[in-house]
Write a protein that holds these residues in place. Structure first.
Motif, PDB file in Angstrom:
ATOM      1  N   GLN A  71      21.231  45.129   5.627  1.00 52.22           N
ATOM      2  CA  GLN A  71      22.241  45.895   4.893  1.00 52.22           C
ATOM      3  C   GLN A  71      22.169  47.392   5.233  1.00 52.22           C
ATOM      4  OE1 GLN A  71      20.960  44.502   1.138  1.00 52.22           O
ATOM      5  NE2 GLN A  71      19.739  46.295   0.649  1.00 52.22           N
ATOM      6  N   HIS A  72      20.976  47.857   5.644  1.00 53.31           N
ATOM      7  CA  HIS A  72      20.826  49.268   6.024  1.00 53.31           C
ATOM      8  C   HIS A  72      21.114  49.482   7.510  1.00 53.31           C
ATOM      9  CE1 HIS A  72      19.237  49.943   2.071  1.00 53.31           C
ATOM     10  NE2 HIS A  72      18.223  49.114   2.276  1.00 53.31           N
ATOM     11  N   LEU A  73      20.814  48.495   8.337  1.00 49.40           N
ATOM     12  CA  LEU A  73      20.986  48.620   9.784  1.00 49.40           C
ATOM     13  C   LEU A  73      22.412  48.349  10.259  1.00 49.40           C
ATOM     14  CD1 LEU A  73      17.817  46.973  11.375  1.00 49.40           C
ATOM     15  CD2 LEU A  73      18.525  49.349  11.517  1.00 49.40           C
ATOM     16  N   LYS A  74      23.071  47.384   9.646  1.00 45.33           N
ATOM     17  CA  LYS A  74      24.398  46.953  10.124  1.00 45.33           C
ATOM     18  C   LYS A  74      25.396  48.099  10.275  1.00 45.33           C
ATOM     19  CE  LYS A  74      25.154  42.114   8.999  1.00 45.33           C
ATOM     20  NZ  LYS A  74      25.906  41.200   8.150  1.00 45.33           N
ATOM     21  N   PRO A  75      25.549  48.985   9.303  1.00 43.11           N
ATOM     22  CA  PRO A  75      26.543  50.056   9.474  1.00 43.11           C
ATOM     23  C   PRO A  75      26.278  50.913  10.717  1.00 43.11           C
ATOM     24  CG  PRO A  75      25.842  49.931   7.188  1.00 43.11           C
ATOM     25  CD  PRO A  75      24.933  49.023   7.971  1.00 43.11           C
ATOM     26  N   ALA A  76      25.021  51.239  10.972  1.00 41.18           N
ATOM     27  CA  ALA A  76      24.689  52.053  12.149  1.00 41.18           C
ATOM     28  C   ALA A  76      24.954  51.285  13.440  1.00 41.18           C
ATOM     29  CB  ALA A  76      23.227  52.495  12.083  1.00 41.18           C
ATOM     30  N   ILE A  77      24.614  50.003  13.461  1.00 41.42           N
ATOM     31  CA  ILE A  77      24.842  49.175  14.650  1.00 41.42           C
ATOM     32  C   ILE A  77      26.340  49.025  14.903  1.00 41.42           C
ATOM     33  CG2 ILE A  77      24.598  46.849  15.606  1.00 41.42           C
ATOM     34  CD1 ILE A  77      21.865  46.720  14.080  1.00 41.42           C
ATOM     35  N   LEU A  78      27.092  48.699  13.860  1.00 42.79           N
ATOM     36  CA  LEU A  78      28.547  48.561  14.002  1.00 42.79           C
ATOM     37  C   LEU A  78      29.179  49.859  14.501  1.00 42.79           C
ATOM     38  CD1 LEU A  78      29.256  46.502  10.769  1.00 42.79           C
ATOM     39  CD2 LEU A  78      29.571  45.693  13.118  1.00 42.79           C
ATOM     40  N   GLY A  79      28.732  50.972  13.947  1.00 42.34           N
ATOM     41  CA  GLY A  79      29.248  52.279  14.368  1.00 42.34           C
ATOM     42  C   GLY A  79      28.946  52.568  15.831  1.00 42.34           C
TER      43      GLY A  79
END
Length: 188
Positions: A71-79
């Motif tokens: 939940q913390h990593l996904k936004p950065a990876i998607l971005g």
């Protein structure tokens, strides 16, 4: 740009589908930030704290992590994936080719077993690899000796808790059924 995500059988790996071709031919796997310098996209993903592996398939990217919550990593990876594809930069740098075709040089088997090896490769290509790719990974042939098939686990398959079951119960049983000379399948 809409990027789909999928869980894989490996809880430390997620599959990201950008809706575009990632690798036109072959695959690429990066296990360190140093290796990732061969790819602008992989290098960008390794800048995210907690990312420990990146694997490129035809139309997906598998990312492995440690000690972080998705939940913390996904936004950065998607971005990072979105920014990369929007920039128009290539996925792989000019000087690097990490494709499975080049890995073929490391194969080993007796010339007398060439027919058996061709059958094994055909089964892997048509029955195993498509199913494993759905889970964000890949299995490639490394060698055949004394009835043992050596396979390389990549992407989400590498380090996956269920990869042993996949190899022993799935791949091994399939190969034994069609190729009686196969006695065992081993992760190389």
């Amino acid at each position: 740009m809409f990027i789909q995500t999928e869980a894989t059988p490996n809880p430390a790996t997620q599959k990201f589908l950008p809706g575009k071709v990632v690798m036109e031919t072959g695959t690429a796997e990066f296990r360190s930030a140093e290796e990732a310098q061969a790819s602008p996209l992989a290098a960008r993903l390794f800048e995210i704290p907690g990312v420990t592996g990146v694997y490129f398939g035809y139309d997906f990217i598998s990312v492995s992590k440690e000690n972080q919550e998705w939940q913390h990593l996904k936004p950065a990876i998607l971005g990072s994936i979105m920014e990369h594809f929007m920039s128009g930069k290539p996925v792989m740098g000019d000087a690097s080719v990490f494709s499975e075709e080049l890995d073929a040089d490391g194969e080993f088997f007796d010339e007398a077993d060439e027919t058996i090896v061709l059958t094994i490769k055909e089964l892997l290509e048509t029955r195993v690899r498509p199913a494993v790719a759905q889970d964000g990974g890949d299995i490639t042939f490394r060698g055949f000796k004394d009835g043992k098939v050596y396979l390389n686990m990549k992407g989400s398959c590498s380090g996956c808790p269920s990869s042993t079951a996949t190899l022993k119960h799935g791949v091994q049983n399939l190969l034994r059924h069609f190729v009686p000379e196969v006695q065992e399948v081993i992760a190389a």
